[in-house]
Design a protein around this motif. Structure first.
Motif, PDB file in Angstrom:
ATOM      1  N   GLN A  45      83.726  28.512  41.357  1.00 26.85           N
ATOM      2  CA  GLN A  45      84.094  29.609  40.544  1.00 26.85           C
ATOM      3  C   GLN A  45      82.664  30.415  40.400  1.00 26.85           C
ATOM      4  OE1 GLN A  45      87.331  29.919  38.587  1.00 26.85           O
ATOM      5  NE2 GLN A  45      86.385  32.148  39.139  1.00 26.85           N
ATOM      6  N   GLN A  46      81.543  29.962  40.093  1.00 28.18           N
ATOM      7  CA  GLN A  46      80.329  30.907  40.258  1.00 28.18           C
ATOM      8  C   GLN A  46      80.216  31.216  41.749  1.00 28.18           C
ATOM      9  OE1 GLN A  46      79.679  31.716  37.569  1.00 28.18           O
ATOM     10  NE2 GLN A  46      79.839  30.090  36.069  1.00 28.18           N
ATOM     11  N   VAL A  47      80.437  30.501  42.624  1.00 24.87           N
ATOM     12  CA  VAL A  47      80.204  31.249  44.057  1.00 24.87           C
ATOM     13  C   VAL A  47      81.074  32.130  44.487  1.00 24.87           C
ATOM     14  CG1 VAL A  47      80.253  30.648  46.414  1.00 24.87           C
ATOM     15  CG2 VAL A  47      79.338  29.089  44.778  1.00 24.87           C
ATOM     16  N   PHE A  48      82.486  32.095  43.955  1.00 22.61           N
ATOM     17  CA  PHE A  48      83.292  33.214  44.223  1.00 22.61           C
ATOM     18  C   PHE A  48      82.778  34.450  43.476  1.00 22.61           C
ATOM     19  CE2 PHE A  48      87.205  35.445  42.624  1.00 22.61           C
ATOM     20  CZ  PHE A  48      87.614  35.995  43.668  1.00 22.61           C
ATOM     21  N   ASN A  49      82.500  34.334  42.216  1.00 19.46           N
ATOM     22  CA  ASN A  49      82.067  35.498  41.521  1.00 19.46           C
ATOM     23  C   ASN A  49      80.732  36.212  42.064  1.00 19.46           C
ATOM     24  OD1 ASN A  49      84.157  35.431  39.597  1.00 19.46           O
ATOM     25  ND2 ASN A  49      83.004  34.397  38.051  1.00 19.46           N
ATOM     26  N   GLY A  50      79.842  35.209  42.552  1.00 19.60           N
ATOM     27  CA  GLY A  50      78.696  35.835  43.356  1.00 19.60           C
ATOM     28  C   GLY A  50      78.983  36.636  44.422  1.00 19.60           C
ATOM     29  N   VAL A  51      79.967  36.064  45.215  1.00 23.65           N
ATOM     30  CA  VAL A  51      80.503  36.893  46.579  1.00 23.65           C
ATOM     31  C   VAL A  51      80.783  38.209  46.162  1.00 23.65           C
ATOM     32  CG1 VAL A  51      81.742  36.739  48.500  1.00 23.65           C
ATOM     33  CG2 VAL A  51      80.401  34.535  47.776  1.00 23.65           C
ATOM     34  N   MET A  52      81.775  38.167  45.106  1.00 29.86           N
ATOM     35  CA  MET A  52      82.376  39.318  44.872  1.00 29.86           C
ATOM     36  C   MET A  52      81.326  40.386  44.403  1.00 29.86           C
ATOM     37  SD  MET A  52      83.818  41.421  42.346  1.00 29.86           S
ATOM     38  CE  MET A  52      83.242  40.416  40.664  1.00 29.86           C
ATOM     39  N   LEU A  53      80.622  39.829  43.455  1.00 27.94           N
ATOM     40  CA  LEU A  53      79.561  40.874  42.962  1.00 27.94           C
ATOM     41  C   LEU A  53      78.659  41.500  44.207  1.00 27.94           C
ATOM     42  CD1 LEU A  53      79.020  41.520  40.199  1.00 27.94           C
ATOM     43  CD2 LEU A  53      77.115  39.883  40.021  1.00 27.94           C
ATOM     44  N   GLY A  54      78.437  40.180  45.159  1.00 29.18           N
ATOM     45  CA  GLY A  54      77.339  40.393  46.037  1.00 29.18           C
ATOM     46  C   GLY A  54      78.101  41.365  47.151  1.00 29.18           C
ATOM     47  N   SER A  55      79.331  41.280  47.358  1.00 33.06           N
ATOM     48  CA  SER A  55      79.934  42.267  48.517  1.00 33.06           C
ATOM     49  C   SER A  55      79.841  43.791  48.010  1.00 33.06           C
ATOM     50  CB  SER A  55      81.172  41.649  48.735  1.00 33.06           C
ATOM     51  OG  SER A  55      82.056  41.566  47.669  1.00 33.06           O
ATOM     52  N   THR A  56      79.888  44.012  46.613  1.00 32.02           N
ATOM     53  CA  THR A  56      79.806  45.359  46.249  1.00 32.02           C
ATOM     54  C   THR A  56      78.341  45.807  46.319  1.00 32.02           C
ATOM     55  OG1 THR A  56      79.315  44.748  43.900  1.00 32.02           O
ATOM     56  CG2 THR A  56      81.820  45.207  44.675  1.00 32.02           C
ATOM     57  N   TYR A  57      77.478  44.993  45.708  1.00 32.56           N
ATOM     58  CA  TYR A  57      76.067  45.235  46.158  1.00 32.56           C
ATOM     59  C   TYR A  57      75.792  45.593  47.620  1.00 32.56           C
ATOM     60  CZ  TYR A  57      74.998  43.336  41.249  1.00 32.56           C
ATOM     61  OH  TYR A  57      75.027  42.880  40.124  1.00 32.56           O
ATOM     62  N   ALA A  58      76.488  44.741  48.533  1.00 30.82           N
ATOM     63  CA  ALA A  58      76.003  45.088  49.666  1.00 30.82           C
ATOM     64  C   ALA A  58      76.547  46.167  50.261  1.00 30.82           C
ATOM     65  CB  ALA A  58      76.934  43.754  50.903  1.00 30.82           C
TER      66      ALA A  58
ATOM     67  N   GLY B  56      65.142  44.389  54.199  1.00 33.35           N
ATOM     68  CA  GLY B  56      64.279  44.956  55.212  1.00 33.35           C
ATOM     69  C   GLY B  56      64.943  46.436  55.473  1.00 33.35           C
ATOM     70  N   MET B  57      63.954  47.459  55.177  1.00 36.78           N
ATOM     71  CA  MET B  57      64.571  48.888  55.309  1.00 36.78           C
ATOM     72  C   MET B  57      65.294  49.279  56.592  1.00 36.78           C
ATOM     73  SD  MET B  57      62.213  51.772  53.656  1.00 36.78           S
ATOM     74  CE  MET B  57      60.515  51.160  53.246  1.00 36.78           C
ATOM     75  N   GLY B  58      66.438  49.824  56.444  1.00 38.73           N
ATOM     76  CA  GLY B  58      67.155  50.278  57.581  1.00 38.73           C
ATOM     77  C   GLY B  58      67.788  49.191  58.342  1.00 38.73           C
ATOM     78  N   SER B  59      67.694  47.796  57.686  1.00 40.58           N
ATOM     79  CA  SER B  59      68.818  46.824  58.560  1.00 40.58           C
ATOM     80  C   SER B  59      69.843  46.781  57.728  1.00 40.58           C
ATOM     81  CB  SER B  59      67.750  45.531  58.331  1.00 40.58           C
ATOM     82  OG  SER B  59      68.563  44.191  58.479  1.00 40.58           O
ATOM     83  N   ILE B  60      70.845  46.897  58.585  1.00 35.83           N
ATOM     84  CA  ILE B  60      72.298  46.736  57.727  1.00 35.83           C
ATOM     85  C   ILE B  60      72.878  45.407  57.706  1.00 35.83           C
ATOM     86  CG2 ILE B  60      74.812  47.172  58.544  1.00 35.83           C
ATOM     87  CD1 ILE B  60      74.041  49.927  59.589  1.00 35.83           C
ATOM     88  N   PRO B  61      72.272  44.360  58.801  1.00 30.43           N
ATOM     89  CA  PRO B  61      72.762  43.078  58.478  1.00 30.43           C
ATOM     90  C   PRO B  61      71.930  42.621  57.206  1.00 30.43           C
ATOM     91  CG  PRO B  61      71.901  43.281  60.745  1.00 30.43           C
ATOM     92  CD  PRO B  61      71.657  44.673  60.230  1.00 30.43           C
ATOM     93  N   GLY B  62      70.514  43.021  57.272  1.00 31.58           N
ATOM     94  CA  GLY B  62      69.865  42.761  55.999  1.00 31.58           C
ATOM     95  C   GLY B  62      70.256  43.033  54.626  1.00 31.58           C
ATOM     96  N   ALA B  63      70.951  44.262  54.672  1.00 32.21           N
ATOM     97  CA  ALA B  63      71.649  44.873  53.420  1.00 32.21           C
ATOM     98  C   ALA B  63      72.791  43.985  53.028  1.00 32.21           C
ATOM     99  CB  ALA B  63      71.965  46.179  53.663  1.00 32.21           C
ATOM    100  N   ILE B  64      73.607  43.530  54.115  1.00 37.06           N
ATOM    101  CA  ILE B  64      74.811  42.700  53.784  1.00 37.06           C
ATOM    102  C   ILE B  64      74.265  41.233  53.070  1.00 37.06           C
ATOM    103  CG2 ILE B  64      76.642  41.583  54.587  1.00 37.06           C
ATOM    104  CD1 ILE B  64      76.665  43.818  56.687  1.00 37.06           C
ATOM    105  N   VAL B  65      73.390  40.561  53.995  1.00 34.71           N
ATOM    106  CA  VAL B  65      72.865  39.308  53.586  1.00 34.71           C
ATOM    107  C   VAL B  65      72.161  39.435  52.077  1.00 34.71           C
ATOM    108  CG1 VAL B  65      71.574  37.381  54.197  1.00 34.71           C
ATOM    109  CG2 VAL B  65      72.784  38.473  55.959  1.00 34.71           C
ATOM    110  N   GLY B  66      71.374  40.222  51.941  1.00 35.27           N
ATOM    111  CA  GLY B  66      70.698  40.437  50.711  1.00 35.27           C
ATOM    112  C   GLY B  66      71.652  40.713  49.571  1.00 35.27           C
ATOM    113  N   GLY B  67      72.606  41.416  49.909  1.00 34.83           N
ATOM    114  CA  GLY B  67      73.642  41.801  48.600  1.00 34.83           C
ATOM    115  C   GLY B  67      74.423  40.487  48.351  1.00 34.83           C
TER     116      GLY B  67
END
Lengths: 325, 296
Positions: B13-26, B239-250
């Motif tokens: 449940q926490q993972v699901f919430n985390g992914v939801m939150l994380g994908s908006t952050y991303a 990492g600045m300017g890195s699109i995959p970085g933003a997604i993974v980081g989010g």
């Protein structure tokens, strides 16, 4: 002596004005505004050291102000320490925390450092709101005693119950801060600070230990930020987590910037002019902050060196025309 | 904390919430990493554009009676335009200034945005009526339809953005400017237009993210600042300017917050995220996927 007077008459005049001002302005409200301006000038001056002279945009400055405020509040109110013991203790604690977090944070550069310190400031804010046993949570700490009386031989006992004495207390610390900053930035150490601001790689290449120099600047800046915070807590008498909010950092930044960053007079001018300007703009109410934002953008685009920059440009122009004529 | 077993379901449940939150952050961070990494504009007001997007959506739905999806689309367009205006008025005059100056101008911009919203619509929170209130139960995890939708839309946006940058001429001009500004100018790319376009995409994406989560959380004038800071945290992590970085980081930040908040302390959940950033930068001062950047 005459020569010295001739060179420094302006500063002496300002000092005299600062000393007599509480007798001229007796309105309680305005004298409170002036006392607070002196206090914020200490904060702005210390931010100016790390940001203006050393070129490291520390956005945790409000956090260190809060460490000083909470330090003094807890030591005097909860533990019953003497203010004159609590204040240096809180400032040293802040310097020490600055040393600890500066070690990792100062490895980063430029915007990375700004974001890292922003996060540190945010952590301090969250902790001060949530560590209820220590900080009282969101209610904060109330009933912080005013600075304890001191005894000076030949003068007698000095208490800090009255507004005038509180003003002199803050003025004293402002002068101390100004003195230290002045000595510091005009020393060799100060030059190394500026060399890092101008070009960190080059500074390193000529043999300056940039990391240690930045750390020193950061620690000193945080010491004085906490000093301002500690006095603030004692004079206001109650604090809440809002002293750690990013708004405090923004205010210091704004004072330093509008007055003229990387000058000694600039942050002080900013700390006096801005709050007084805000008083006059009270009628704008909610629109006040919007105007503030617009002002900030205009200044940074057109007058990035603030009031002092404008002043020196004008003075240089005037000199040139004199020489020409 | 739960004593009767740290059950698998709770964890998922926490993972699901985390992914939801994380994908908006991303997606918020994605927009920021573009203007920050590509144009080198530390758009500190990004979180406030996100907030503005949520408000536009809210008023379109409650006052003008729009349906949810058209409101989201219009909000994205309005914010894309607002992004262009912001770039033109605030950041363009500072293009050759020291790195600290646009940062401070951004502070000015966010003060204006936040207080303008307070003046116009008050400091109190609002809630957008939830268009998809249904709940799905999958192996013991409760997933509201809106939350699932957030994840789906986030990944669609990421996919479309990649397509745009990699497959269209307009998109590749962005990449060209990112790689070499002078070179791009030499071959006839209009840097001004690319800047405006990058800003439009960036703030438009933020608006979509805001509209997606607005039915789940409250909207308020101060919602932007924390999201803005988090977006910066992610950009630096990735990492600045890195699109995959933003997604993974989010996603990582979303997971840290959800799991840290769920298992340890909800009050300190943001401390975990910010603490992680300080820790990572202490070990690797240029971020997880960051290249060596000098003098910025």
């Amino acid at each position: 002596m005459m020569k010295w007077l001739k060179a420094n008459w302006f500063y002496l005049m300002v000092l005299v004005i600062a000393l007599v001002i509480p007798f001229v302005i007796t309105n309680r409200y305005y004298s409170q505004v002036i006392t607070m301006s002196c206090l914020f000038a200490i904060g702005a001056l210390s931010l100016n050291l790390i940001m203006g002279y050393t070129g490291q945009a520390s956005l945790a400055h409000g956090g260190f102000f809060a460490i000083g405020a909470y330090g003094v509040a807890i030591l005097t109110q909860t533990l019953g320490w003497n203010f004159w013991l609590a204040l240096p203790a809180a400032a040293l604690l802040s310097a020490f925390i600055g040393f600890l977090v500066g070690m990792p944070a100062l490895r980063t550069r430029g915007s990375y450092f700004a974001i890292t310190t922003l996060c540190l400031g945010e952590i301090i804010y969250l902790v001060s709101g949530n560590w209820i046993e220590l900080t009282g949570g969101h209610n904060g700490i109330v009933g912080i005693p005013v600075p304890s009386p001191i005894f000076i031989p030949a003068v007698g006992r000095i208490t800090f119950e009255t507004q005038i004495m509180q003003y002199y207390l803050v003025l004293f610390f402002l002068l101390v801060t100004l003195f230290v900053m002045n000595r510091l930035v005009k020393s060799l150490k100060g030059l190394t600070f500026m060399s890092i601001r101008n070009n960190e790689d080059l500074a390193e290449a000529v043999g300056i230990n940039t990391f240690r120099t930045k750390l020193l600047s950061f620690v000193i800046a945080n010491f004085f930020a906490a000093l301002a915070g500690g006095i603030y807590a004692s004079l206001i008498g109650s604090i809440s987590p809002s002293v750690a909010s990013i708004a405090i950092t923004f205010n210091f930044l704004m004072y330093a910037l509008l007055g003229g960053i990387a000058t000694l007079a600039g942050p002080i001018i900013g700390a006096f002019v801005m709050p007084i300007l805000m008083e006059y703009l009270q009628f704008l109410q909610d629109y006040q902050m919007i105007l503030f934002g617009v002002l900030l953008i205009i200044v940074i685009i057109y007058f990035p060196r603030g009031f002092m920059g404008l002043f020196t440009t004008l003075r240089d122009k005037l000199k040139k025309t004199k020489v020409g004529a | 904390m739960m004593v009767d077993g740290v059950s698998m379901e709770l964890f998922l449940q926490q993972v699901f919430n985390g992914v939801m939150l994380g994908s908006t952050y991303a997606i918020v961070a994605l927009g920021l990493t573009m203007v920050y990494g590509i144009l080198h504009v530390p758009n500190f007001a990004h979180g406030h554009m996100y907030m503005l997007g949520a408000y536009v959506c809210f008023f379109l739905i409650t006052i003008f009676g729009f349906a949810y999806w058209p409101a989201v689309a219009i909000s994205a367009i309005v914010l894309a335009l607002a992004g262009v205006v912001l770039e033109f008025l605030v950041y363009k005059p500072l293009r050759n200034a020291p790195a600290l100056n646009p940062f401070i101008a951004a502070l000015g911009a966010l003060i204006i945005l936040e207080n303008a919203v307070v003046v116009l619509w008050g400091p109190e929170g609002h809630r957008i009526p939830n268009p998809y209130p249904g709940i799905i139960d999958v192996i013991g995890i409760t997933m509201s339809q809106q939350r699932l939708l957030v994840i789906a839309v986030a990944f669609t946006m990421i996919f479309l953005l990649q397509l745009f940058i990699k497959k269209t001429t307009m998109g590749s001009t962005i990449e060209a400017v990112a790689q070499n500004k002078e070179g791009a100018t030499l071959v006839g790319i209009n840097v001004n237009r690319v800047s405006a376009m990058t800003f439009a995409i960036s703030t438009g994406l933020a608006a979509v993210a805001a509209c997606m989560v607005a039915p789940i959380f409250m909207i308020s004038p101060s919602m932007g600042s924390l999201v803005g800071v988090k977006a910066f945290v992610i950009v630096i992590l990735g990492g600045m300017g890195s699109i995959p970085g933003a997604i993974v980081g989010g996603i990582i930040l979303g997971l840290i917050e959800a799991i840290g908040g769920g298992y340890f302390s909800a009050a300190y959940k943001d401390v975990f995220g910010f603490g992680a950033l300080v820790l990572i930068l202490a070990i690797k001062p240029t971020g997880l996927f960051g290249k060596e950047i000098k003098g910025r």
